[in-house]
Design an enzyme around this catalytic site. Sequence first.
Site, PDB file in Angstrom:
ATOM      1  N   GLU A 119      -1.392  -0.710   1.597  1.00  0.00           N
ATOM      2  CA  GLU A 119      -1.360  -0.163   2.964  1.00  0.00           C
ATOM      3  C   GLU A 119      -2.025  -1.116   3.954  1.00  0.00           C
ATOM      4  OE1 GLU A 119       0.391   2.362   3.512  1.00  0.00           O
ATOM      5  OE2 GLU A 119       0.309   3.735   1.807  1.00  0.00           O
ATOM      6  N   HIS A 142      -8.270   5.639   4.024  1.00  0.00           N
ATOM      7  CA  HIS A 142      -7.052   6.411   3.706  1.00  0.00           C
ATOM      8  C   HIS A 142      -7.268   7.050   2.347  1.00  0.00           C
ATOM      9  CE1 HIS A 142      -3.188   7.681   2.370  1.00  0.00           C
ATOM     10  NE2 HIS A 142      -3.094   6.719   1.470  1.00  0.00           N
ATOM     11  N   HIS A 144      -6.178  10.898  -0.260  1.00  0.00           N
ATOM     12  CA  HIS A 144      -5.184  11.933  -0.551  1.00  0.00           C
ATOM     13  C   HIS A 144      -5.866  13.303  -0.628  1.00  0.00           C
ATOM     14  CE1 HIS A 144      -2.590   8.549  -2.607  1.00  0.00           C
ATOM     15  NE2 HIS A 144      -2.621   8.450  -1.298  1.00  0.00           N
ATOM     16  N   HIS A 215       1.752  13.058   1.986  1.00  0.00           N
ATOM     17  CA  HIS A 215       1.155  11.865   1.380  1.00  0.00           C
ATOM     18  C   HIS A 215      -0.370  11.852   1.450  1.00  0.00           C
ATOM     19  CE1 HIS A 215       0.894   7.141   1.343  1.00  0.00           C
ATOM     20  NE2 HIS A 215      -0.113   7.710   0.722  1.00  0.00           N
TER      21      HIS A 215
HETATM   22  O1  2HA Z   1      -3.537   2.859  -2.529  1.00  0.00           O
HETATM   23  O2  2HA Z   1      -2.754   5.450  -1.505  1.00  0.00           O
HETATM   24  O3  2HA Z   1      -0.714   4.970   0.046  1.00  0.00           O
HETATM   25  C1  2HA Z   1      -2.441   3.604  -2.894  1.00  0.00           C
HETATM   26  C2  2HA Z   1      -2.066   4.493  -1.803  1.00  0.00           C
HETATM   27  C3  2HA Z   1      -0.845   4.190  -1.086  1.00  0.00           C
HETATM   28 ZN    ZN Z   2      -1.814   6.845  -0.154  1.00  0.00          ZN
END
Ligand code: 2HA
Ligand code: ZN
Length: 266
Positions: A119, A142, A144, A215
């Site tokens: 990313e 970032h 999840h 995502h």
């Molecule tokens: O690093 O999260 O979006 C792997 C991810 C891709």
């Molecule tokens: Zn991701």
Amino acid sequence: MKSIELNNAILTHIKKTKEVGHYLWERQWAERNGGNISIFLEDIEDQLPKTIDDFRYVGNRNFPKESAGLSFFVTGTGERLRDLREPEFSSCIIRIDDNAAGYHILWGGQKDNFRPTSEFITHLKVHLDMKKNGRDSKAIVHTHPIELIALSHHPEYNKNRYKFTENLWKMLPEVRAFTPNGIDLVKYELPGSEALADLTVKSLRDHDVAVWEKHGAIAAGKTVIEAFDYIDVANKGAIIFLKCLAAGFEPEGMSKKQMDEIAAIL
Ligand code: 2HA
Ligand code: ZN
């Protein structure tokens, strides 16, 4: 492999990044290689040796021209955030070359074929946009987060970006207060793509968190802890919202008056 000495400011950034990596893993927000972190190291120039030609170089890139000469701490692609216990293997410091056509690895990345996160283009474009707009947010996370992702699958609420923020704000005064610019929903795009990067840049110009539909979520802060906090607070709203739905009722939510009262004291 040649490597620079890290100053105290960078060591502190890495310590906080490890702390956040640990939180993400504990939350089950960082399965396998899920998630990535970067920090714009604006002040590293004076740390650099006179010539950096003999540091490992990765070329054939086509970065935005304004990124030439800038340096970043960034986690590696395919790396587990829980492995940030050994950051020299799972993360790196890179300096983009003067033509924005590649980068030197100045520290870390001690593995064959090590590369920054998949990313990276999103991280880079957000950092450039923050710099251009004089924003002091140099750390990007970032991850999840389970409940924000679950809510982004909601067939009704994922159609309306305004409702998305509104529903989360209404769940708890803290969410209204600590994500004052809102939690945006960015429509699904391929992970790692320029399209996702461009939508994210726009979204984070006027929101504290961008949720990537189906995502994950991304936020920027003065430190990685602050970026994490934005996502954590937003996800708390999603947990409460989904718990109410799971208990069989639509949450009443704080009233407009109650929310306006909080907005007035921010
Ligand atoms: O690093 O999260 O979006 C792997 C991810 C891709
Ligand atoms: Zn991701």
